[in-house]
Write a protein that holds these residues in place. Structure first.
Motif, PDB file in Angstrom:
ATOM      1  N   VAL A   1       5.217  -2.296  -0.928  1.00 31.61           N
ATOM      2  CA  VAL A   1       4.706  -3.223  -2.054  1.00 31.61           C
ATOM      3  C   VAL A   1       3.260  -3.364  -1.739  1.00 31.61           C
ATOM      4  O   VAL A   1       2.255  -3.306  -2.520  1.00 31.61           O
ATOM      5  CB  VAL A   1       5.559  -4.461  -2.250  1.00 31.61           C
ATOM      6  CG1 VAL A   1       4.818  -5.417  -3.112  1.00 31.61           C
ATOM      7  CG2 VAL A   1       7.044  -3.905  -2.745  1.00 31.61           C
TER       8      VAL A   1
ATOM      9  N   SER B   1       0.828  -0.710  -2.354  1.00 28.76           N
ATOM     10  CA  SER B   1       0.626  -0.276  -3.517  1.00 28.76           C
ATOM     11  C   SER B   1      -0.364  -1.390  -4.368  1.00 28.76           C
ATOM     12  O   SER B   1      -0.891  -0.885  -5.584  1.00 28.76           O
ATOM     13  CB  SER B   1       2.127  -0.515  -4.313  1.00 28.76           C
ATOM     14  OG  SER B   1       2.820   0.444  -3.560  1.00 28.76           O
TER      15      SER B   1
ATOM     16  N   PHE C   1       4.660  -6.798  -8.960  1.00 27.45           N
ATOM     17  CA  PHE C   1       4.752  -6.433  -7.551  1.00 27.45           C
ATOM     18  C   PHE C   1       4.245  -7.885  -6.756  1.00 27.45           C
ATOM     19  O   PHE C   1       4.803  -7.741  -5.773  1.00 27.45           O
ATOM     20  CB  PHE C   1       3.617  -5.357  -7.327  1.00 27.45           C
ATOM     21  CG  PHE C   1       3.972  -3.876  -7.533  1.00 27.45           C
ATOM     22  CD1 PHE C   1       4.031  -3.158  -6.348  1.00 27.45           C
ATOM     23  CD2 PHE C   1       4.609  -3.386  -8.693  1.00 27.45           C
ATOM     24  CE1 PHE C   1       4.557  -1.758  -6.541  1.00 27.45           C
ATOM     25  CE2 PHE C   1       5.020  -2.291  -8.688  1.00 27.45           C
ATOM     26  CZ  PHE C   1       4.985  -1.169  -7.796  1.00 27.45           C
TER      27      PHE C   1
ATOM     28  N   ALA D   1       7.615  -9.369  -6.075  1.00 23.24           N
ATOM     29  CA  ALA D   1       8.376  -8.595  -4.944  1.00 23.24           C
ATOM     30  C   ALA D   1       7.431  -8.943  -3.761  1.00 23.24           C
ATOM     31  O   ALA D   1       8.258  -9.290  -2.575  1.00 23.24           O
ATOM     32  CB  ALA D   1       8.233  -7.213  -5.117  1.00 23.24           C
ATOM     33  N   ASN D   2       6.281  -9.153  -3.837  1.00 22.93           N
ATOM     34  CA  ASN D   2       5.521  -9.351  -2.515  1.00 22.93           C
ATOM     35  C   ASN D   2       5.873 -10.479  -1.802  1.00 22.93           C
ATOM     36  O   ASN D   2       6.286 -10.950  -0.577  1.00 22.93           O
ATOM     37  CB  ASN D   2       4.125  -9.266  -2.727  1.00 22.93           C
ATOM     38  CG  ASN D   2       3.062  -9.128  -1.586  1.00 22.93           C
ATOM     39  OD1 ASN D   2       3.498  -9.769  -0.249  1.00 22.93           O
ATOM     40  ND2 ASN D   2       2.171  -8.697  -1.597  1.00 22.93           N
TER      41      ASN D   2
ATOM     42  N   GLU E   1       2.672  -0.255   6.099  1.00 20.59           N
ATOM     43  CA  GLU E   1       1.676  -0.311   5.128  1.00 20.59           C
ATOM     44  C   GLU E   1       0.683   0.844   5.462  1.00 20.59           C
ATOM     45  O   GLU E   1       0.250   1.416   4.310  1.00 20.59           O
ATOM     46  CB  GLU E   1       1.094  -1.616   5.192  1.00 20.59           C
ATOM     47  CG  GLU E   1      -0.012  -1.614   3.895  1.00 20.59           C
ATOM     48  CD  GLU E   1      -0.860  -2.791   4.140  1.00 20.59           C
ATOM     49  OE1 GLU E   1      -1.855  -2.878   3.611  1.00 20.59           O
ATOM     50  OE2 GLU E   1      -0.402  -3.862   4.970  1.00 20.59           O
TER      51      GLU E   1
END
Length: 293
Positions: free
Chosen positions: A21, A24, A229, A232-233, A256
């Motif tokens: 995540v 991204s 996102f 989620a992070n 990552e």
């Protein structure tokens, strides 16, 4: 005993997902930079994350708890939100716009969480771990220096990324200071609300104005996607760092770098040069060795 092991395994899975995540997030940052000022895009992302998170977690939120939050917990929430959004994300976003995707990710893999774990959480510190931290910084040095005839002439984006890792790490380990009053979903929602307020106020004081024009369907979709996102992070951060010790968590988050190389190549055609690859491998190797230590 089995229950504790299972919870730890879930925490490890959450941190692997967090690495993906986080890798991204630069995609949203670069795209939103085409339509909004730096502070504007960050507080829009925080606002979207708060609204979406509130409705998504609504059935698992106990709003009555927010009246019971202690002064200490409020101070930690504000500290974490400010470190995460006003400093961490702002600096990271600025760096990802002007620097190679893979370079930002490699520097982001620095074991800052482990360093702050030593300093603030009093996790076990040894000479071997100190040497491994120095090795990781050597990797950053290899990445950041543009011209080896001018060793301290670092790229601006690499410097900003390095500073952002400190603030992200502070926000991460702050989870361990929280009382058990709020669950991870409640923490996620309140963190984004405070983060939005902090960055929004800073933006107004900076004189940015409000982003009332220039909206497109693509920018709206990117704001919503970034909000999802970001939820989620922060949720995976709260969950993972609750279940897993800081040093191991820092090690897992080095994934990552791997994810970012793939994304940078696929979306932007960025191919890391040998110097970048070597510097990144030095950082990752040091963090893996630190976990074993």
């Amino acid at each position: 005993m089995r229950s504790k092991k299972t919870e730890r395994e879930k925490g490890i899975i959450a941190l692997v997902a967090l690495a993906l995540v986080f890798a991204s997030m630069g995609l949203f940052a670069r795209y939103l930079a085409t339509g909004f000022l730096l502070f504007q895009q960050v507080y829009l992302r925080m606002l979207a994350a708060f609204v979406i998170g509130f409705f998504f977690f609504k059935t698992e939120l106990d709003l009555g708890k927010f009246k019971k939050i202690s002064f200490r917990d409020w101070a930690i929430i504000i500290l974490r939100a400010t470190s995460y959004a006003l400093f961490g994300i702002i600096l990271f976003t600025q760096a990802i716009v002007i620097t190679k995707y893979s370079n930002v990710s490699f520097i982001g893999a620095l074991p800052m969480t482990a360093v702050l774990g030593f300093v603030l959480l009093r996790e076990k510190f040894t000479a071997k771990k100190a040497l491994l931290v120095l090795l990781a910084f050597l990797g950053v040095f290899l990445l950041a220096v543009k011209d080896y005839s001018h060793l301290f002439d670092w790229g601006r984006g690499e410097i900003l990324t390095l500073i952002s890792t400190i603030f992200f790490a502070l926000s991460y380990i702050g989870r361990k200071w929280m009382s058990p009053l709020l669950n991870n979903k409640e923490l996620t929602v309140i963190n984004f609300f405070v983060a939005f307020l902090v960055v929004f106020i800073a933006s107004l004081l900076k004189g940015d104005g409000l982003p009332v024009t220039g909206w497109t369907n693509g920018l709206l979709a990117a704001v919503v996607g970034a909000g999802i996102f970001n939820i989620a992070n922060v949720y995976l951060t709260n969950y993972g760092f609750q279940k897993v010790e800081a040093v191991l968590a820092s090690n897992i988050l080095t994934l990552e770098s791997f994810f970012a190389i793939i994304l940078g190549f696929f979306f932007y055609g960025e191919v890391p040069i040998l110097k970048d690859i070597f510097g990144g491998l030095v950082i990752i190797a040091s963090v893996i060795a630190m976990n074993k230590a």
